[in-house]
Design a protein around this motif. Structure first.
Motif, PDB file in Angstrom:
ATOM      1  N   THR A 136      -4.689  23.258  -2.026  1.00  0.00           N
ATOM      2  CA  THR A 136      -5.063  22.118  -3.042  1.00  0.00           C
ATOM      3  C   THR A 136      -4.364  21.654  -4.016  1.00  0.00           C
ATOM      4  O   THR A 136      -3.847  20.218  -3.793  1.00  0.00           O
ATOM      5  N   SER A 137      -3.545  22.278  -4.626  1.00  0.00           N
ATOM      6  CA  SER A 137      -2.493  22.047  -5.754  1.00  0.00           C
ATOM      7  C   SER A 137      -1.263  21.448  -4.871  1.00  0.00           C
ATOM      8  O   SER A 137      -0.815  20.402  -5.245  1.00  0.00           O
ATOM      9  N   ILE A 138      -0.727  22.033  -3.997  1.00  0.00           N
ATOM     10  CA  ILE A 138       0.560  21.405  -3.402  1.00  0.00           C
ATOM     11  C   ILE A 138       0.053  20.209  -2.647  1.00  0.00           C
ATOM     12  O   ILE A 138       0.928  19.341  -2.507  1.00  0.00           O
ATOM     13  N   ALA A 139      -1.035  20.236  -1.805  1.00  0.00           N
ATOM     14  CA  ALA A 139      -1.481  18.956  -1.008  1.00  0.00           C
ATOM     15  C   ALA A 139      -1.612  17.919  -2.124  1.00  0.00           C
ATOM     16  O   ALA A 139      -1.206  16.714  -1.748  1.00  0.00           O
ATOM     17  N   ALA A 140      -2.237  18.002  -3.154  1.00  0.00           N
ATOM     18  CA  ALA A 140      -2.557  17.084  -4.080  1.00  0.00           C
ATOM     19  C   ALA A 140      -1.073  16.539  -4.837  1.00  0.00           C
ATOM     20  O   ALA A 140      -0.991  15.135  -4.932  1.00  0.00           O
ATOM     21  N   GLY A 141      -0.450  17.677  -5.215  1.00  0.00           N
ATOM     22  CA  GLY A 141       0.707  17.052  -5.600  1.00  0.00           C
ATOM     23  C   GLY A 141       1.849  16.493  -4.749  1.00  0.00           C
ATOM     24  O   GLY A 141       2.321  15.514  -5.124  1.00  0.00           O
ATOM     25  N   THR A 142       1.663  16.800  -3.428  1.00  0.00           N
ATOM     26  CA  THR A 142       2.636  16.137  -2.171  1.00  0.00           C
ATOM     27  C   THR A 142       1.932  14.532  -2.145  1.00  0.00           C
ATOM     28  O   THR A 142       2.609  13.752  -1.966  1.00  0.00           O
ATOM     29  N   ASP A 143       0.727  14.451  -2.330  1.00  0.00           N
ATOM     30  CA  ASP A 143       0.071  13.322  -2.221  1.00  0.00           C
ATOM     31  C   ASP A 143       0.716  12.227  -3.272  1.00  0.00           C
ATOM     32  O   ASP A 143       0.935  11.047  -3.095  1.00  0.00           O
ATOM     33  N   ALA A 144       0.607  12.960  -4.434  1.00  0.00           N
ATOM     34  CA  ALA A 144       0.859  11.869  -5.640  1.00  0.00           C
ATOM     35  C   ALA A 144       2.587  11.619  -5.488  1.00  0.00           C
ATOM     36  O   ALA A 144       2.949  10.338  -5.698  1.00  0.00           O
ATOM     37  N   LEU A 145       3.232  12.414  -4.964  1.00  0.00           N
ATOM     38  CA  LEU A 145       4.815  12.253  -4.846  1.00  0.00           C
ATOM     39  C   LEU A 145       4.892  11.304  -3.629  1.00  0.00           C
ATOM     40  O   LEU A 145       5.781  10.301  -4.160  1.00  0.00           O
ATOM     41  N   PHE A 146       4.290  11.340  -2.559  1.00  0.00           N
ATOM     42  CA  PHE A 146       4.583  10.336  -1.648  1.00  0.00           C
ATOM     43  C   PHE A 146       3.752   8.989  -1.964  1.00  0.00           C
ATOM     44  O   PHE A 146       4.238   8.174  -1.050  1.00  0.00           O
ATOM     45  N   SER A 147       3.012   8.949  -2.847  1.00  0.00           N
ATOM     46  CA  SER A 147       2.624   7.508  -3.340  1.00  0.00           C
ATOM     47  C   SER A 147       3.655   6.547  -3.797  1.00  0.00           C
ATOM     48  O   SER A 147       3.738   5.353  -3.795  1.00  0.00           O
ATOM     49  N   PHE A 148       4.864   7.223  -4.447  1.00  0.00           N
ATOM     50  CA  PHE A 148       6.115   6.569  -4.600  1.00  0.00           C
ATOM     51  C   PHE A 148       6.794   6.163  -3.535  1.00  0.00           C
ATOM     52  O   PHE A 148       7.768   5.388  -3.821  1.00  0.00           O
ATOM     53  N   LEU A 149       6.885   6.749  -2.242  1.00  0.00           N
ATOM     54  CA  LEU A 149       7.720   6.675  -1.237  1.00  0.00           C
ATOM     55  C   LEU A 149       7.061   5.766  -0.290  1.00  0.00           C
ATOM     56  O   LEU A 149       5.785   5.462  -0.075  1.00  0.00           O
ATOM     57  N   PRO A 150       7.940   5.199   0.527  1.00  0.00           N
ATOM     58  CA  PRO A 150       7.592   4.154   1.571  1.00  0.00           C
ATOM     59  C   PRO A 150       6.365   4.852   2.718  1.00  0.00           C
ATOM     60  O   PRO A 150       6.597   5.978   3.086  1.00  0.00           O
ATOM     61  N   THR A 151       5.618   4.017   2.953  1.00  0.00           N
ATOM     62  CA  THR A 151       4.570   4.649   4.017  1.00  0.00           C
ATOM     63  C   THR A 151       5.071   5.373   5.179  1.00  0.00           C
ATOM     64  O   THR A 151       4.424   6.246   5.801  1.00  0.00           O
ATOM     65  N   GLN A 152       6.136   4.878   5.872  1.00  0.00           N
ATOM     66  CA  GLN A 152       6.843   5.259   6.990  1.00  0.00           C
ATOM     67  C   GLN A 152       7.025   6.855   6.923  1.00  0.00           C
ATOM     68  O   GLN A 152       7.806   7.630   7.739  1.00  0.00           O
ATOM     69  N   TRP A 153       7.206   7.342   5.606  1.00  0.00           N
ATOM     70  CA  TRP A 153       7.564   8.575   5.306  1.00  0.00           C
ATOM     71  C   TRP A 153       6.538   9.619   5.548  1.00  0.00           C
ATOM     72  O   TRP A 153       6.757  10.802   5.343  1.00  0.00           O
TER      73      TRP A 153
END
Length: 667
Positions: A136-153
């Motif tokens: 849960t921690s890693i998935a939530a953290g990765t979600d937050a990280l990818f919110s800054f990145l382009p959707t195609q990533w």
């Protein structure tokens, strides 16, 4: 022709050298400085164990706030309730630390106070919870990280999560202190940014506090007239229980006492204060900050993102960087929060393995003084869970926070029973009141969480936990049957001679010598001695008994415990030597202690071989009447590994089979 004696593993392969480079060189278990170096002061323990609790402020308050819907006037009361609950549960666990100073947390408390059958339920629930903590921690953290990145990533999200698990696994295989020190800057970045955020919100909106209280009071009156007291209370309780993820990291300190700096209890209690204060102020402060800035859910954003933008969004470029830094520190801390699962999960496994609920190998530690098998297993379980859910944070959150309240409730129930048994001694009313309140809070949260989350994914957690409990009972039953089968060998002890059969002489290096690898003094070791005599009929004139005291997680507390392991091994070997003397045999003994049993046995045998060049080495191995696939997992292959390494070193080694009946008569 002379035999060239070489140390097995003297020239390790490329893979072995790479593995050693990644993990670092072994630690000296007999050096007092080692324990000082690997232990954590309260501040670092707060980082390693408090990140799980503190990071829950990123999603716990949000879940509770969203549940309120249009009735957000309840948020202030909810914030106070959350803060109070954190302090109550933390204080209750501080009392548990006092009475269980060697760690183990909910598993040990339930086992000692409610019985081993209840303890295995608590331990199994904790293990599943720690796996979900990581995922849960890693998935939530990765979600937050990818919110800054382009959707195609987005397609790269799952590989990044697997990489995060691999990185944390490697750090923890190197050692707890190394992993905590590496992650400390992330933790403190989160603390600093959120202190600025909360203090800033309260300062800039402090003048609005009176108006907000008046508005909330009026809204509460309207809600009371619309929903009635029962309806309003039900909504409040639901919001309170849906924020249960806020409390999930509290028990981590009581599970991790063994890694604390001396005095361990004082360090653990100080760590608990740091954790409770930081979590209560952050989680409660965020809830009230939502109210002060009139935060409303926005699609594609977390409530904390809405809050930070409301606070710093008007600062121009500086504000934009502060928003990014704050949210990035949140994302990073969520990944760091997985550290609690890597620290405490293997320790719970080790405690359960020492009680034979899990394979005994999980109680062993590596030469880096970490529960290596436990770290590897919990890493694999976390990776499989991510694969099963596709890294979907929503699915993981639904499965999360149920099991920890099983353990919380059982721990508080156990302490209630503890103080009830001591009520005649006096001074019991105050502590039992704390645990009674804690039990009522935890049990009510558990019931509501199960009812709310069962059909949406919570059932998966309960099924997996139940399956793990069943497996634990099967493992323990297997070990029980093996012990019963081997107990028949102890009958030999009653017919052995009690007086010496000749002069007591040490083993003679010039004579043919049998070197027996033995453990604790028992019928099993005596059986090996008599078997060698029976098979070789007087060929061996001298006997050397070698034994390695294994330093496992139970003994890994300090130099004193290591010396106790050595003393027990020396006592057992001396008993074998005295028996050999009573049988009229020349005999000596040698002892070593270590964490890697095979390595220590081989090194000890090499030492013996240099003194006794005519030696033949013997090791016992359990042989089952009915071979099963799981027996290699439950019983190590030490004898075969030692035999192989000694043979390649130019030494003669034999494995003595020890039969284990499929259906022990005593069963």
């Amino acid at each position: 022709m002379s035999t060239q004696l070489s140390t097995p593993g003297q020239n390790p392969g490329l893979l072995s050298r790479a593995w050693r480079f990644l993990l670092g060189k072994p630690r000296d278990i007999q050096d007092p400085n080692t324990y000082h170096q690997i232990s954590l002061i309260a501040l670092l323990a707060w980082v390693g164990l408090g990140a799980d609790g503190l990071s829950s402020s990123s999603y716990g308050p949000e879940e509770a706030y969203r549940t309120l819907g249009q009735h957000q006037y309840l948020a202030v009361g909810l914030a106070l309730s959350i803060a109070a609950t954190v302090f109550i549960i933390s204080y209750a666990y501080s009392r548990i630390i006092e009475h269980f100073p060697f760690g183990g947390g909910g598993y040990v408390v339930a086992s000692k106070l409610l019985g081993p059958r209840v303890g295995v339920v608590s331990g199994s629930a904790l293990l599943v919870d720690y796996v979900l903590t990581i995922t849960t921690s890693i998935a939530a953290g990765t979600d937050a990280l990818f919110s800054f990145l382009p959707t195609q990533w987005t397609h790269a999200k799952l590989p990044v999560e697997f990489a995060a698990i691999a990185l944390l696994m490697l750090l923890n295989l190197r050692g707890v202190k190394e992993s905590v020190s590496f992650l400390a800057p992330i933790f403190f970045a989160f603390v600093v940014t959120h202190v600025i955020l909360l203090v800033g919100v309260f300062v800039t909106h402090g003048s609005d506090l009176g108006t907000a209280v008046a508005q909330n009071t009026e809204s509460a009156r309207q809600g009371l007239s619309t929903l009635g007291f029962a309806g309003l209370a039900a909504l409040f309780v639901r919001g309170y229980s849906m924020g249960a993820g806020t409390y999930t990291g509290i028990e981590a300190v009581s599970n991790g006492i063994q890694i604390m700096r001396e005095p361990k209890v004082a360090t653990a209690k100080k760590t608990m204060i740091y954790m409770a204060a930081s979590l209560a102020l952050t989680a409660g402060g965020i809830m009230i900050a939502y109210v002060l800035v009139h935060a409303q859910p926005v699609a594609g954003k977390t409530m904390n993102a809405v809050l930070v933008e409301a606070f710093a969004g008007g600062w121009g470029e500086t504000g934009r960087w502060f928003v990014m830094l704050t949210l990035a520190s949140e994302a990073a801390l969520l990944v760091v929060a997985a550290q609690a699962g890597f620290i405490d999960g293997p320790r719970v496994m080790a405690n359960m393995a020492n009680d034979s609920w899990l394979p005994h190998r999980f109680g062993q530690i590596s030469d880096r003084l970490v529960a290596q098998d436990g770290v590897l297993l919990i890493s694999a379980a976390a990776a499989l869970t991510l694969l099963y859910t596709g890294g979907d944070t929503s699915a993981l959150v639904l499965m999360y926070s149920i099991n920890v309240f099983v353990t919380f409730s059982l721990s508080q129930l156990g302490m209630i029973r503890f103080w009830l048994a001591r009520r005649k001694e006096g001074g019991w009313l105050r502590p039992i009141s704390v645990h009674l309140v804690g039990f009522l809070l935890c049990a009510s949260i558990l019931v509501v969480s199960v009812l709310e989350k069962f059909t949406e994914g919570g059932w998966v957690t309960l099924v997996v936990t139940s399956a793990l409990v069943a497996i634990c009972f099967l493992i323990r039953d297997h070990y029980r049957q093996v012990r019963l089968s081997l107990s028949r060998l102890d009958e030999i002890l009653s017919v052995l001679p009690s007086e010496a059969g000749g002069d007591k002489k040490a083993a003679n290096p010039k004579e043919p010598t049998a070197v027996l690898m033995v453990g604790a003094y028992s019928g099993l070791g005596v059986h090996a001695l008599l078997t060698v005599q029976r098979i070789f009929r007087g060929h061996f004139k001298s006997f050397v008994f070698v034994s390695v005291g294994a330093i496992d997680s139970a003994a890994m507390k300090g130099v004193e415990e290591v010396e106790q392991v050595r003393e027990r091994a020396e006592k057992s070997v001396q008993q074998y030597v005295e028996l050999a003397h009573r049988l009229g045999l020349n005999a000596s003994g040698k002892v070593a202690v270590g964490t890697e049993v095979v390595d220590e046995v081989v090194n000890l045998c090499l030492e013996v071989y240099r003194e006794f060049p005519a030696a033949v080495f013997f090791a016992g191995k359990l042989v089952f009447e009915q071979e099963r696939w799981f027996q290699r997992l439950l019983h190590n292959e030490t004898a075969l590994q030692v035999q192989r390494r000694l043979q390649f070193a130019g030494m003669n080694a034999m494995v003595l089979p020890v039969r284990v009946l499929a259906e022990p008569a005593a069963a």
